[in-house]
Scaffold this motif. Structure first.
Motif, mmCIF file in Angstrom:
data_model
loop_
_atom_site.group_PDB
_atom_site.id
_atom_site.type_symbol
_atom_site.label_atom_id
_atom_site.label_comp_id
_atom_site.label_asym_id
_atom_site.label_seq_id
_atom_site.Cartn_x
_atom_site.Cartn_y
_atom_site.Cartn_z
ATOM 1 N N GLU B 153 0.801 -1.103 0.149
ATOM 2 C CA GLU B 153 -0.072 -0.016 -0.042
ATOM 3 C C GLU B 153 0.950 1.270 -0.031
ATOM 4 O O GLU B 153 0.325 2.407 0.124
ATOM 5 C CB GLU B 153 -0.956 0.161 1.234
ATOM 6 C CG GLU B 153 -1.947 -1.128 1.356
ATOM 7 C CD GLU B 153 -3.050 -1.327 0.460
ATOM 8 O OE1 GLU B 153 -3.106 -0.236 -0.585
ATOM 9 O OE2 GLU B 153 -4.138 -1.952 0.315
ATOM 10 N N ASN B 154 1.887 1.225 0.101
ATOM 11 C CA ASN B 154 3.032 2.306 0.022
ATOM 12 C C ASN B 154 2.508 3.125 1.333
ATOM 13 O O ASN B 154 2.252 4.296 1.194
ATOM 14 C CB ASN B 154 3.161 2.972 -1.100
ATOM 15 C CG ASN B 154 4.014 4.245 -1.175
ATOM 16 O OD1 ASN B 154 5.295 4.097 -0.276
ATOM 17 N ND2 ASN B 154 4.169 5.056 -2.055
ATOM 18 N N GLY B 156 1.994 5.208 4.640
ATOM 19 C CA GLY B 156 2.382 6.601 5.254
ATOM 20 C C GLY B 156 2.483 6.908 6.820
ATOM 21 O O GLY B 156 1.664 5.899 7.005
ATOM 22 N N GLY B 203 3.331 -0.342 -3.620
ATOM 23 C CA GLY B 203 2.188 0.551 -3.784
ATOM 24 C C GLY B 203 1.353 -0.223 -4.920
ATOM 25 O O GLY B 203 0.565 0.584 -5.292
ATOM 26 N N SER B 204 1.906 -1.328 -5.383
ATOM 27 C CA SER B 204 1.007 -2.042 -6.306
ATOM 28 C C SER B 204 0.037 -2.869 -5.831
ATOM 29 O O SER B 204 -0.783 -3.572 -6.632
ATOM 30 C CB SER B 204 2.110 -2.772 -7.158
ATOM 31 O OG SER B 204 2.821 -3.980 -6.606
ATOM 32 N N SER B 417 -5.606 13.985 -5.239
ATOM 33 C CA SER B 417 -5.587 12.720 -5.338
ATOM 34 C C SER B 417 -6.583 11.839 -4.646
ATOM 35 O O SER B 417 -6.901 12.370 -3.916
ATOM 36 C CB SER B 417 -4.088 12.111 -5.352
ATOM 37 O OG SER B 417 -4.234 10.751 -5.499
ATOM 38 N N LEU B 418 -6.906 10.523 -5.134
ATOM 39 C CA LEU B 418 -7.938 9.839 -4.540
ATOM 40 C C LEU B 418 -7.537 9.142 -3.283
ATOM 41 O O LEU B 418 -8.307 8.566 -2.422
ATOM 42 C CB LEU B 418 -8.364 8.542 -5.324
ATOM 43 C CG LEU B 418 -8.895 9.238 -6.874
ATOM 44 C CD1 LEU B 418 -9.274 7.947 -7.823
ATOM 45 C CD2 LEU B 418 -10.328 9.998 -6.530
ATOM 46 N N SER B 419 -6.247 8.808 -2.935
ATOM 47 C CA SER B 419 -5.945 8.217 -1.867
ATOM 48 C C SER B 419 -4.438 8.441 -1.391
ATOM 49 O O SER B 419 -3.668 8.712 -2.225
ATOM 50 C CB SER B 419 -5.980 6.696 -1.899
ATOM 51 O OG SER B 419 -5.339 6.057 -0.894
ATOM 52 N N GLY B 420 -4.305 8.921 -0.200
ATOM 53 C CA GLY B 420 -3.097 9.292 0.506
ATOM 54 C C GLY B 420 -2.493 7.967 0.971
ATOM 55 O O GLY B 420 -1.096 7.805 1.205
ATOM 56 N N GLU B 421 -2.950 6.975 1.409
ATOM 57 C CA GLU B 421 -2.563 5.960 2.106
ATOM 58 C C GLU B 421 -3.134 4.571 2.215
ATOM 59 O O GLU B 421 -2.571 3.488 2.105
ATOM 60 C CB GLU B 421 -2.144 6.421 3.466
ATOM 61 C CG GLU B 421 -3.222 6.885 4.270
ATOM 62 C CD GLU B 421 -2.861 7.369 5.638
ATOM 63 O OE1 GLU B 421 -1.852 7.892 5.776
ATOM 64 O OE2 GLU B 421 -3.569 7.657 6.605
ATOM 65 N N HIS B 422 -4.554 4.590 2.013
ATOM 66 C CA HIS B 422 -5.208 3.347 2.252
ATOM 67 C C HIS B 422 -5.367 2.559 0.905
ATOM 68 O O HIS B 422 -5.793 1.486 0.639
ATOM 69 C CB HIS B 422 -6.564 3.541 2.680
ATOM 70 C CG HIS B 422 -6.633 4.182 4.101
ATOM 71 N ND1 HIS B 422 -7.615 4.405 4.782
ATOM 72 C CD2 HIS B 422 -5.573 4.319 4.897
ATOM 73 C CE1 HIS B 422 -7.336 5.031 5.984
ATOM 74 N NE2 HIS B 422 -5.895 4.801 6.026
ATOM 75 N N GLY B 423 -4.998 3.206 -0.186
ATOM 76 C CA GLY B 423 -4.727 2.438 -1.773
ATOM 77 C C GLY B 423 -6.303 2.452 -2.272
ATOM 78 O O GLY B 423 -7.140 3.197 -1.785
ATOM 79 N N ILE B 424 -6.511 1.912 -3.717
ATOM 80 C CA ILE B 424 -7.684 2.108 -4.391
ATOM 81 C C ILE B 424 -8.304 0.910 -4.037
ATOM 82 O O ILE B 424 -9.576 0.982 -4.020
ATOM 83 C CB ILE B 424 -7.161 2.418 -5.835
ATOM 84 C CG1 ILE B 424 -6.335 3.692 -5.836
ATOM 85 C CG2 ILE B 424 -8.572 2.232 -6.724
ATOM 86 C CD1 ILE B 424 -7.176 4.979 -5.503
ATOM 87 N N MET B 432 -11.120 6.138 -10.460
ATOM 88 C CA MET B 432 -9.718 6.314 -10.871
ATOM 89 C C MET B 432 -9.866 7.203 -12.212
ATOM 90 O O MET B 432 -9.195 8.051 -12.516
ATOM 91 C CB MET B 432 -9.461 4.863 -11.408
ATOM 92 C CG MET B 432 -8.679 4.105 -10.291
ATOM 93 S SD MET B 432 -6.966 4.983 -9.664
ATOM 94 C CE MET B 432 -5.879 3.873 -10.822
ATOM 95 N N ILE B 462 -8.259 -2.109 -8.092
ATOM 96 C CA ILE B 462 -7.524 -0.861 -8.579
ATOM 97 C C ILE B 462 -7.928 -0.325 -9.672
ATOM 98 O O ILE B 462 -8.590 0.782 -9.851
ATOM 99 C CB ILE B 462 -5.720 -0.739 -9.056
ATOM 100 C CG1 ILE B 462 -5.186 -1.326 -7.670
ATOM 101 C CG2 ILE B 462 -5.256 0.347 -9.048
ATOM 102 C CD1 ILE B 462 -3.715 -1.570 -7.968
#
Ligand SMILES: Cc1cc2nc3c(=O)[nH]c(=O)nc-3n(C[C@H](O)[C@H](O)[C@H](O)COP(=O)(O)OP(=O)(O)OC[C@H]3O[C@@H](n4cnc5c(N)ncnc54)[C@H](O)[C@@H]3O)c2cc1C
Ligand SMILES: Cc1cc2nc3c(=O)[nH]c(=O)nc-3n(C[C@H](O)[C@H](O)[C@H](O)COP(=O)(O)OP(=O)(O)OC[C@H]3O[C@@H](n4cnc5c(N)ncnc54)[C@H](O)[C@@H]3O)c2cc1C
Lengths: 417, 492
Positions: B153-154, B156, B203-204, B417-424, B432, B462
């Protein structure tokens, strides 16, 4: 090599815009391979048209930034079109309060920093010849100087990119905000891909406030071991410097540091902190520590690439801090050595009379991860200047997906990608 | 190519999996599987089986079995991702990495650690602290979330303002690919040769492969820390204060915002020392050498006062500092004292647009007559509007989803953007196209095919559309369910 049908296609694609330069072909040769045609797009659309037209013809496209680094990589399999970036040279956006900026790829680093400097900010990246080296070229090569210790690598600063892909589509990844997990970080993939996955048109990066003060300290040691030990000690401290390299006398004499092993240290930040860091540095470097002009950093960074008295061969090793000593073991008295202890980057430089052989090269390359960053083009025949990289197969697969016809800088990258 | 995977149970796969991980480490009974159909609070999907490998070798072989039987695979860390990432496509295998929880190496000299993916973030940090080091990315879920999940999730956290997100701290990854091969992306050094595959893997969201080891950077722990609490009349002036601090060339370690509604919720439960009558509270943490902290702290304090803070205090003791952070990190859980349910939105706006974005959020709140509490990472523009509601009220869930969508649109329009930390994950994939064109996404898909030609890893996440359960799923319906189960304490 010139291809009449390609030229025609390009002319059609560019609708008579005068951005095609056939006379400049010799000036834009790559490792001795002369460019087929040179195109200088002035806009995203023009760049896209060029790549699209080239793709249709199966013609190779090589991006050309400041041209300071075109000697890097394996010899290209083809250079049908050189895509010069010099007209893509605008600052697209700068938001000081957000600490972000967007530049077109052809903006030279020093120009970018001059513009950011107007608002007390900068992009803390280093490159040889910053007045020529472009943002696109720095990102494409992922070039980093000693300041990476304190500030990070190019990959750590880029948050978004606009590229033209091999099929001429213009696409983006990331965005303009510092925290973002929307979609894949393709800009990380383009960074360091040497123009083999896409051509960078625009990059958005974080920027930083300029430090209040910067001081450069040097200390000379009789033995390599002493210099490395002092450096490692200093790196362990919380008050560790923003940059720290150790050079030997061969390099020292060329950049004005003199004989022996010299540790060069940069401490930056708020003045109070810097005071403390200088005192700390003295604990490790000893009384011999003295202060010098910060110009030494650019001389050090330029040194391996200097055209006049630069080395014939420069090999870079990537190792961990504890292994830097090993990576230097076989260095002879005539060889140049530049060690970035904290980053684990060791550069060894050779000045060879006449031709050097592949055997010489194998000898210097040795174990671990290494790259021949500079060598005479003739020597590149039959070797991979990139040494051995992990997961080459996966890299090939990614390349095959993004550039199935293999038109972007063919042959120049790892494993002949 | 992305494709569908059938719901067909393939019992012979269970035997095969048992030969890999041993009896007892494959769960396949429908009743037992129910526990694994959740991911945080988001959605449900029953996997075909859950497998618990203990080593890279076992993961590799499990993935090979999935290939042989042609089923989907999804890695699962601690299941705290809030966007539906870790749930399996029905019929898929879940590879739970909880048994792979060893810190394999703590290399102090080279300031790095080699860890298995199931290691808990806080555990790694605590292990590093013993050597005067730290693992910088500190998501608020750090007591629970795994490094593998952080990588996917990359992630933060409050301190990524100064130190960067997970991607900036991962040197190398060992990953298992769909053909059952294992490869290293990057290694132990910061510079590497070749494509930055580790950079794009981070982050993938589990769609490329399964990380079986990570080499992460450790940083020196700061000798001095000072935590300020500034009280503001309203959230706008607090946002302006954030911009002013940054504008003065100062980058604190963290800047976290708690609005009036959230303060009320927190103070309803325990007295955490937050002023009840405040419009907004800003926590600012400064770290570094003692004298740097003193000096910069003084300047930060000055800027906060000048930007209209009626009171600036700092934690006098470690305990007090701890309390302020507990108030911040426990804020979401406390919202339960205001409403039975809340739905957390994770959007990003450029820092300088925060005030205007939040103004629009409050307009949306009024327009929909739905209270929204805000507690978020102000320093990097990552906002978390929490939409309060009661799922028993007819139409409330639909309304909440609409509100969430409106807020994300506002973020994107402001350049965010749509997400800073929890992912799509599943939750936001329908949005998207607000950020990326079909062409942008098609390049992303190509890269994914490079890693995983069959799309076997975590299909249906995603990207809008695509397979999940073999059919196109109705994301709206998924969100609806997600929202309705997002009860108090679902995420803290
Ligand atoms: C004489 C000299 C030699 C040098 N040799 C080396 C060396 O061998 N190794 C090394 O590490 N550093 C070398 N450098 C360092 C080099 O200056 C920097 O790395 C610099 O960043 C290169 O930028 P540039 O704009 O000059 O790029 P260029 O030299 O123009 O291009 C570098 C590479 O990036 C690609 N590229 C350029 N722009 C783009 C773009 N927009 N999109 C995609 N791809 C693009 C090019 O195709 C090329 O492969 C050298 C510097 C000098 C002065
Ligand atoms: C209370 C709370 C607070 C939170 N605060 C923050 C915060 O401050 N910052 C932040 O960034 N996030 C935050 N989150 C979100 C979440 O904790 C993070 O996204 C975390 O990184 C997920 O880790 P996990 O181990 O729970 O992963 P999971 O939820 O199990 O999985 C998440 C994704 O990762 C994939 N995955 C897991 N392990 C692997 C592996 N080894 N290889 C490949 N893919 C894998 C899964 O397939 C899935 O797609 C918070 C969540 C909660 C519940």
């Amino acid at each position: 090599m010139q291809r009449p049908s390609l030229l025609q296609s390009l002319k059609t694609a560019l609708q008579g815009k005068e951005v095609i330069y056939q006379k400049k072909r010799a000036d834009y040769s790559v490792d001795g391979v002369e460019a087929g045609v040179v195109v200088m797009p002035g806009s995203v659309e023009e760049a896209a048209s060029v790549v699209e037209a080239a793709g249709r013809e199966g013609a190779s496209v090589v991006a050309y930034g400041g041209g300071t680094k075109m000697g890097m990589g394996n010899r290209p399999r083809g250079v049908d079109v050189v895509l010069g970036m010099e007209r893509l040279n605008r600052m697209v956006d700068h938001q000081p309060g957000d600490m972000t900026a967007t530049f077109e790829a052809g903006v030279p680093l020093s120009e970018a920093n001059r513009r950011l400097g107007e608002k007390g900010q900068w992009l803390p990246l280093q490159s040889p010849m910053p007045e020529r080296a472009t943002i696109g070229g720095i990102l494409a090569t992922a070039y980093s100087g000693p300041m990476a210790l304190g500030y990070g690598l190019p990959r750590d600063w880029v948050i978004g990119m606009r590229v033209v892909n091999a099929d001429g589509r213009v696409t983006k990844s990331g965005g303009k905000v510092v925290k973002n997990v929307t979609g894949y970080d393709l800009h990380k993939l383009y960074t360091g891909s040497l123009g083999t996955l896409g051509i960078i048109l625009e990059a958005t990066s974080k920027v930083a406030p300029r430090p209040q003060v910067s001081r450069t300290l040097v200390a000379r040691f009789g033995f390599c071991r002493e210099a490395l030990e002092a450096s490692r000690g200093l790196l362990k401290d919380y008050a560790s410097p923003q940059a720290l390299v150790v050079v030997n006398g061969v390099v020292g004499n060329l950049v004005g540091l003199g004989d022996g092993w010299t540790a060069v240290v940069m401490v930056e930040g708020r003045s109070v902190g810097v005071e403390t860091r200088v005192v700390k540095a003295r604990e490790y470097l000893g009384e011999r520590m003295e202060e010098v002009d910060e110009g030494i950093w650019q001389r050090l960074v330029d040194m391996p690439w200097r055209e006049k008295d630069g080395p014939t061969v420069c090999v870079r090793y990537n190792v961990t801090t504890s292994k830097v000593g090993e990576a230097m073991e076989s260095a002879g008295a005539e060889d140049g050595v530049i060690v970035d202890v904290g980053m684990g980057v060791v550069r060894r430089l050779w000045w060879m009379e006449g031709d050097i052989s592949k055997n010489d090269l194998n000898m210097v390359a040795g174990r671990g991860e290494w790259v021949v960053e500079r060598c005479p083009p003739g020597l590149k025949e039959g070797i991979d200047v990139w040494g051995e990289a992990a997961s080459v197969e996966l890299m090939r697969r990614v390349k095959a997906k993004l550039d199935p016809k293999g038109i972007l800088s063919p042959g120049r990258f790892v494993g002949g990608i | 190519m992305a494709r569908g995977y059938g719901l067909v149970r393939k019992p012979s796969i269970f035997k095969k999996l048992e030969t890999v991980v041993g009896k007892g480490y494959v769960i396949s009974h429908p009743d037992d599987l129910l526990v694994f159909e959740y991911d945080g609070s988001i959605d449900k999907a029953v996997p075909q089986a859950v497998v618990f490998p203990v080593s890279m070798e076992e993961v590799r072989r499990v993935v090979a079995v999935a290939q042989e039987f042609d089923v989907a695979v999804v890695g699962r860390g601690s299941g705290t991702g809030l966007s539906g990432g870790a749930i399996a496509s029905a019929g898929g295998l879940q590879v739970a990495l909880t048994r792979m929880n060893r810190i394999l190496e703590m290399d102090v000299e080279n300031r790095l650690a080699v860890v298995e993916p199931g290691v808990i973030n806080l555990q790694l940090d605590e292990a590093a602290r013993k050597h005067g080091l730290r693992y910088a990315p500190d998501p608020s879920s750090q007591r629970a979330c795994s490094i593998g999940g952080n990588v996917a999730e990359n992630a933060g956290g409050p301190h990524c303002l100064a130190y960067g997100v997970t991607s900036n701290h991962v040197l190398g990854l060992e990953v298992a690919l769909e053909d059952g091969s294992v490869t290293w992306l990057g290694g132990r050094t910061r510079e590497t040769v070749g494509y930055d595959l580790r950079g794009v893997f981070v982050g993938s969201e589990g769609t490329f492969g399964i990380a079986t080891k990570a080499v992460v950077r450790l940083l020196a722990a700061p000798p001095s820390i000072k935590t300020y609490m500034a009280v503001f009349r309203d959230i706008e002036s607090a946002c302006e204060a954030v911009s002013s601090v940054i504008g003065k060339g100062m980058v604190p370690a963290a800047m976290e915002m708690i609005d009036a509604l959230t303060i009320k919720a927190v103070q309803n439960l325990h007295d955490m020392g937050l002023p009840k009558d405040a419009g907004c509270v800003l926590l600012v943490e400064v770290e570094g050498l003692r004298e740097e902290v003193e000096e910069m702290g003084g300047e930060v304090e000055g800027v906060l006062r000048k930007s209209g803070s009626r009171e600036v205090r700092w934690a006098e003791s470690a305990a007090e500092r701890e309390r302020l952070w507990r108030a911040r990190k426990g804020a979401l859980g406390a919202l339960g004292s205001l409403a039975p349910n809340y739905y957390l939105v994770d959007g990003v706006a450029p820092r300088t647009k925060l005030a205007s974005v939040l103004r629009q959020v409050s307009e949306i709140s009024e327009r929909y007559k739905t209270p929204i509490a805000n507690v978020f990472h102000a320093g990097d523009g990552n906002l978390h509007p929490c939409i309060l509601f009661d799922e028993r009220e007819a139409g409330s869930v639909e309304r909440v989803i609409e509100v969430g969508g409106e807020i994300l649109k506002v973020c994107v329009e402001a350049g965010g953007s749509l997400s800073g930390e929890h992912g799509i994950g599943l939750e936001k994939k329908a949005y998207m196209p607000l950020v990326f064109s079909e062409e942008d996404m098609s390049v992303m898909r190509l890269v994914r095919e490079g890693f995983s030609p069959s799309g076997r890893f975590n299909p249906g996440k995603i990207f809008p559309g695509g397979p999940m359960d073999g059919d196109d799923i109705d994301v709206r319906a998924m969100q609806k369910r997600a929202v309705s189960v997002a009860g108090p304490g679902a995420h803290v």
